[in-house]
Design an enzyme around this catalytic site. Structure first.
Site, PDB file in Angstrom:
ATOM      1  N   ASP A  83     -19.898 -61.176 -38.552  1.00 29.83           N
ATOM      2  CA  ASP A  83     -20.922 -60.864 -36.884  1.00 29.83           C
ATOM      3  C   ASP A  83     -19.823 -60.521 -35.973  1.00 29.83           C
ATOM      4  O   ASP A  83     -20.248 -60.793 -34.474  1.00 29.83           O
ATOM      5  CB  ASP A  83     -21.641 -62.379 -36.098  1.00 29.83           C
ATOM      6  CG  ASP A  83     -22.266 -62.626 -36.916  1.00 29.83           C
ATOM      7  OD1 ASP A  83     -22.525 -62.505 -37.759  1.00 29.83           O
ATOM      8  OD2 ASP A  83     -22.468 -64.057 -36.817  1.00 29.83           O
ATOM      9  N   LYS A  93     -28.131 -62.344 -41.104  1.00 29.81           N
ATOM     10  CA  LYS A  93     -28.247 -63.950 -41.550  1.00 29.81           C
ATOM     11  C   LYS A  93     -29.174 -64.128 -40.261  1.00 29.81           C
ATOM     12  O   LYS A  93     -29.105 -63.862 -38.574  1.00 29.81           O
ATOM     13  CB  LYS A  93     -26.677 -64.364 -42.271  1.00 29.81           C
ATOM     14  CG  LYS A  93     -26.023 -64.094 -40.698  1.00 29.81           C
ATOM     15  CD  LYS A  93     -24.498 -64.956 -41.129  1.00 29.81           C
ATOM     16  CE  LYS A  93     -23.870 -64.524 -39.857  1.00 29.81           C
ATOM     17  NZ  LYS A  93     -24.097 -65.362 -38.164  1.00 29.81           N
ATOM     18  N   CYS A 125     -20.122 -69.083 -35.984  1.00 30.78           N
ATOM     19  CA  CYS A 125     -20.520 -68.498 -37.185  1.00 30.78           C
ATOM     20  C   CYS A 125     -19.576 -68.395 -38.082  1.00 30.78           C
ATOM     21  O   CYS A 125     -19.825 -68.781 -39.980  1.00 30.78           O
ATOM     22  CB  CYS A 125     -20.956 -67.237 -37.340  1.00 30.78           C
ATOM     23  SG  CYS A 125     -23.199 -67.158 -36.116  1.00 30.78           S
TER      24      CYS A 125
HETATM   25  C1  C5J Z   1     -21.492 -66.407 -33.538  1.00 34.96           C
HETATM   26  C2  C5J Z   1     -22.904 -67.895 -31.957  1.00 34.96           C
HETATM   27  N1  C5J Z   1     -21.387 -65.221 -34.614  1.00 34.96           N
HETATM   28  N2  C5J Z   1     -21.863 -67.768 -31.584  1.00 34.96           N
HETATM   29  N3  C5J Z   1     -22.781 -66.456 -32.843  1.00 34.96           N
HETATM   30  O1  C5J Z   1     -20.867 -67.037 -33.926  1.00 34.96           O
HETATM   31  O2  C5J Z   1     -23.795 -67.936 -31.697  1.00 34.96           O
END
Ligand code: C5J
Length: 234
Positions: free
Chosen positions: A28, A133, A166
Site C-alpha cells: 500500500d 485488496k 495492513c
Molecule cells: C493501511 C490503513 N494500508 N491504515 N491502511 O495500513 O487504513
C-alpha cells in the site's frame, strides 16, 4: 537443485532466506496514504511520517529486481461502485472524507483514481504482480495466495505502510497460511511511531510468533556476501 539458504541476521533469530522461493511484498505505498489530501489525511493523520519508508522500499526493490526475484505490490482499493467496501468500513467514525468521496486526488481509495496509485518513486515495473485488496490483509478476498503458490514462493519479505494495520495484518495472514515472513524495519512506517515499534515487538515475540524483523543494512549485506551455485551473488 535448491539454492543455498542465505542467513539474514534478524530477530528473534536468523532468517534462512531461500533464493528462488522468496517474494518481496510491498504493502500500500499509495498516494492516498502518503500524500496530503488522501485517505490517511482524511482520518486526521500526519502523512509526512510515512515518507521515511520510501527510500528503504526503493532499496529493497532494487535488491529484488537485480536478482530477478518476484515482487508483489498491493493497493488498498475498492471498485468504483464500492460493492467491495463493507458499509462497516465506509461509515465508521467521523472522517473529513469517506472512502469513495471526492478529494483533491480523486475519489478516496477507488481504483483508477490518482490517489489510489502507488507513488511513482516505488511504482511497479511491468511484469510485477499488483494486488488490489479491499481489506487490510493482502490475502483477504484476493488471489495472492494462489499467485504465490504458482510461483513457488514460501517466504515473504515485507515492507510498506502502515505497520500496525495492513502490514501486520498481512504478516499474520501469511503466518496462518504457512509462509515465513520477514519485516524490514526501515521499510515500514506508521502514523504512530509507537505503534510501529510495538508491532515489530509483537511480531518477533514468543520465538517469532508472527515472523521475523531485520534491519535493511543487515539484509543487504547478507545478500551481497552470498554466492549462488553459479558463482553469482545470491
Ligand atoms: C493501511 C490503513 N494500508 N491504515 N491502511 O495500513 O487504513
Amino acid at each position: 537443485m535448491n539454492p543455498i539458504p542465505i542467513p539474514v541476521p534478524a530477530r528473534p533469530f536468523a532468517f534462512e532466506l531461500q533464493p528462488g522461493a522468496v517474494a518481496l511484498v510491498v504493502i500500500d505505498m499509495q498516494r492516498d496514504f502518503i500524500e496530503p489530501g488522501g485517505f490517511g489525511a482524511s482520518l486526521g493523520n500526519d502523512v509526512s511520517l510515512l515518507e521515511a519508508a520510501i527510500a528503504p522500499v526503493q532499496r529493497l526493490l532494487a535488491l529484488w529486481r537485480a536478482r530477478g526475484w518476484p515482487v508483489v505490490h498491493t493497493r488498498e482499493s475498492h471498485a468504483p461502485d464500492l460493492s467491495d467496501c463493507p458499509p462497516a468500513k465506509r461509515l465508521r467514525g467521523t472522517p473529513a472524507l469517506r472512502i469513495g468521496d471526492a478529494g483533491p486526488m480523486g475519489r478516496l481509495l477507488v481504483r483508477g483514481e490518482p490517489g489510489c496509485d502507488i507513488l511513482p518513486a516505488v511504482a511497479p515495473w511491468p511484469g510485477e504482480l499488483v494486488i488490489d485488496k479491499p481489506g487490510k490483509g493482502a490475502f483477504h478476498a484476493t488471489a495472492l495466495g494462489e499467485e504465490l503458490f504458482a510461483r513457488g514462493v514460501t517466504q515473504l519479505v515485507v515492507a510498506g505502510v502502515t505497520t500496525e494495520v495492513c502490514v501486520q495484518t498481512t504478516m499474520r495472514e501469511a503466518n496462518d497460511r504457512g509462509f515465513d515472513a520477514l519485516l524490514v524495519e526501515e521499510a515500514t512506517a506508521s502514523y504512530f511511531p509507537a505503534f510501529k515499534a510495538a508491532s515489530i515487538e509483537m511480531i518477533v515475540a514468543q520465538g517469532g510468533i508472527v515472523g521475523w524483523a531485520a534491519r535493511l543494512d543487515d539484509l543487504q549485506a547478507a545478500l551481497a556476501s552470498s554466492v549462488g551455485p553459479s558463482g553469482q551473488e545470491g
